[in-house]
Write a protein that holds these residues in place. Structure first.
Motif, PDB file in Angstrom:
ATOM      1  N   LEU A   1       0.824  -1.203   0.000  1.00  0.00           N
ATOM      2  CA  LEU A   1       0.000   0.000   0.000  1.00  0.00           C
ATOM      3  C   LEU A   1       0.862   1.257   0.000  1.00  0.00           C
ATOM      4  CD1 LEU A   1      -2.839   1.293   0.271  1.00  0.00           C
ATOM      5  CD2 LEU A   1      -2.574   1.103   2.742  1.00  0.00           C
ATOM      6  N   ILE A   2       1.924   1.240   0.814  1.00  0.00           N
ATOM      7  CA  ILE A   2       2.816   2.401   0.906  1.00  0.00           C
ATOM      8  C   ILE A   2       3.585   2.610  -0.398  1.00  0.00           C
ATOM      9  CG2 ILE A   2       4.890   3.282   2.047  1.00  0.00           C
ATOM     10  CD1 ILE A   2       3.839   1.905   4.617  1.00  0.00           C
ATOM     11  N   LEU A   3       4.112   1.519  -0.975  1.00  0.00           N
ATOM     12  CA  LEU A   3       4.931   1.628  -2.178  1.00  0.00           C
ATOM     13  C   LEU A   3       4.122   1.932  -3.424  1.00  0.00           C
ATOM     14  CD1 LEU A   3       7.427  -1.329  -1.641  1.00  0.00           C
ATOM     15  CD2 LEU A   3       7.907   1.123  -1.446  1.00  0.00           C
ATOM     16  N   GLU A   4       2.877   1.407  -3.476  1.00  0.00           N
ATOM     17  CA  GLU A   4       2.100   1.503  -4.709  1.00  0.00           C
ATOM     18  C   GLU A   4       0.913   2.448  -4.590  1.00  0.00           C
ATOM     19  OE1 GLU A   4       0.998  -2.333  -6.122  1.00  0.00           O
ATOM     20  OE2 GLU A   4       2.972  -3.207  -5.731  1.00  0.00           O
ATOM     21  N   LYS A   5       0.897   3.295  -3.559  1.00  0.00           N
ATOM     22  CA  LYS A   5      -0.257   4.151  -3.362  1.00  0.00           C
ATOM     23  C   LYS A   5      -0.532   5.028  -4.577  1.00  0.00           C
ATOM     24  CE  LYS A   5      -3.640   6.274  -1.406  1.00  0.00           C
ATOM     25  NZ  LYS A   5      -4.938   5.600  -1.323  1.00  0.00           N
ATOM     26  N   ALA A   6       0.513   5.563  -5.164  1.00  0.00           N
ATOM     27  CA  ALA A   6       0.322   6.458  -6.300  1.00  0.00           C
ATOM     28  C   ALA A   6      -0.264   5.724  -7.500  1.00  0.00           C
ATOM     29  CB  ALA A   6       1.652   7.104  -6.686  1.00  0.00           C
ATOM     30  N   ALA A   7       0.099   4.443  -7.631  1.00  0.00           N
ATOM     31  CA  ALA A   7      -0.370   3.672  -8.776  1.00  0.00           C
ATOM     32  C   ALA A   7      -1.625   2.862  -8.475  1.00  0.00           C
ATOM     33  CB  ALA A   7       0.737   2.728  -9.248  1.00  0.00           C
ATOM     34  N   ALA A   8      -2.008   2.828  -7.201  1.00  0.00           N
ATOM     35  CA  ALA A   8      -3.155   1.996  -6.827  1.00  0.00           C
ATOM     36  C   ALA A   8      -4.458   2.572  -7.368  1.00  0.00           C
ATOM     37  CB  ALA A   8      -3.224   1.890  -5.303  1.00  0.00           C
ATOM     38  N   ARG A   9      -5.377   1.704  -7.668  1.00  0.00           N
ATOM     39  CA  ARG A   9      -6.690   2.138  -8.137  1.00  0.00           C
ATOM     40  C   ARG A   9      -7.529   2.567  -6.949  1.00  0.00           C
ATOM     41  NH1 ARG A   9      -9.343  -2.524 -11.561  1.00  0.00           N
ATOM     42  NH2 ARG A   9     -10.716  -0.819 -12.206  1.00  0.00           N
ATOM     43  N   SER A  10      -8.264   3.642  -7.123  1.00  0.00           N
ATOM     44  CA  SER A  10      -9.223   4.037  -6.098  1.00  0.00           C
ATOM     45  C   SER A  10     -10.575   3.454  -6.457  1.00  0.00           C
ATOM     46  CB  SER A  10      -9.314   5.565  -6.000  1.00  0.00           C
ATOM     47  OG  SER A  10      -9.964   6.085  -7.147  1.00  0.00           O
TER      48      SER A  10
END
Length: 317
Positions: free
Chosen positions: A185-194
């Motif tokens: 979650l911390i590493l991929e927050k920017a790329a994660a889908r909302s």
């Protein structure tokens, strides 16, 4: 709807939700169980654990209308149900629907609303309609209320009455993610889908068909007797002041059927009842004050009852 088609749709919904909810496979299962059973869910957890994201992901995945109510002491019942307003040009009162007119309604921090506003939800939760100025308005189908509350903050809150707690099919907790999921979650927050970016993978008609299929899942007489013994066992336990109600028994049967369908079965096993029992019954048990003083909790009481009741060995499918 055929079982195979229902399972494919449920798997699509699950995968869609999990694409923006990390490390919460079990919680997604409980949310889907409640949806299939056609019930409401109380989510109790601390802020920041993804409660809103989870509910919004469900609404997006099934293409349903989603409304959110931010509960606070200023919230009025008409802010929930809607209000009739007089239009001079029409020379009549016209109903302006409130946010409750949705397939998925999120009542955020429900215990911050006054008891008067909380009671506005009771009719909707049980009867699936609201009454405004003497006129009854049906809610959309399906309708599911997901309410959240903070378990550690009590200042400025109003405890939910027993009658309202009993109308929630389940009470669940999201909890903190495991270390690997939190790192992701911390590493991929920017790329994660909302949840807002999700597309629907099913529609409302599909959900209604799956709910109808769940109602036909076979509940053998021996399993029904086991379920009933569990319900009545909660009433006889010495630590319990108020045990599970008859409504709780119906809720437990509905959840067991839905859970069995999610396990790709059209019949209920005792293990299905045992799996959902803590979520369905835990918030419905009220312990005696002396039992609470000695550290008793609803979860431990339920485990004791489950150990005391003999599990049926054979049953017809």
């Amino acid at each position: 709807m055929e079982q195979q088609q229902a399972m494919q749709l449920l798997e699509l919904i699950r995968n869609n939700m999990e694409s923006c909810i990390f490390g919460k496979k079990e919680e997604v299962t409980w949310i889907l169980t409640a949806l299939v059973a056609g019930g409401h869910v109380l989510i109790e957890d601390v802020p920041g654990t993804g409660k809103t994201q989870l509910v919004k992901a469900l609404a997006r995945s099934i293409g349903g209308t989603f409304h959110r109510i931010q509960c606070n002491p200023d919230l009025l019942p008409t802010d929930i149900t809607g209000v009739s307003i007089y239009h001079p040009k029409e020379e009549q009162f016209l109903f302006r629907p409130g946010p409750i007119m949705a397939n998925i309604l999120l009542a955020d921090e429900i215990n911050r609303a006054t008891t008067k506003s909380q009671s506005a939800l009771l009719e909707a939760m049980e009867e699936r309609h609201v009454s405004v100025d003497g006129v009854t308005y049906s809610l959309p189908k399906p309708f599911a209320l997901f309410a959240t509350q903070n378990p550690i903050e009590f200042e400025g809150t109003y405890s939910l009455p027993e009658a309202q707690l009993d109308r929630f099919l389940m009470k669940i907790s999201i909890g903190y993610p495991d270390e690997a999921s939190e790192r992701k979650l911390i590493l991929e927050k920017a790329a994660a889908r909302s949840a807002d970016s999700l597309s629907a993978v099913a529609d409302i008609e599909d959900v209604l068909a799956i709910q109808q299929l769940a109602e036909s899942v076979h509940l053998d007489g021996s399993v029904a007797d086991y379920l009933l013994a569990l319900i009545r066992g909660t009433r006889r336990h010495p630590a319990v002041l108020l045990g599970a109600s008859p409504r709780a028994g119906v809720a437990l049967a509905s959840c067991a059927r839905a859970y069995a369908l999610l396990q790709r079965r059209l019949f209920v096993l005792p293990d299905d009842v045992k799996a959902v029992a803590p979520l369905v019954l835990g918030h419905r048990l009220h312990l005696r004050s002396e039992a609470r003083m000695h550290g008793a909790a609803a979860a431990t009481v339920l485990q004791e009852v489950l150990r005391q009741i003999q599990v049926p060995v054979g049953m017809e499918r």
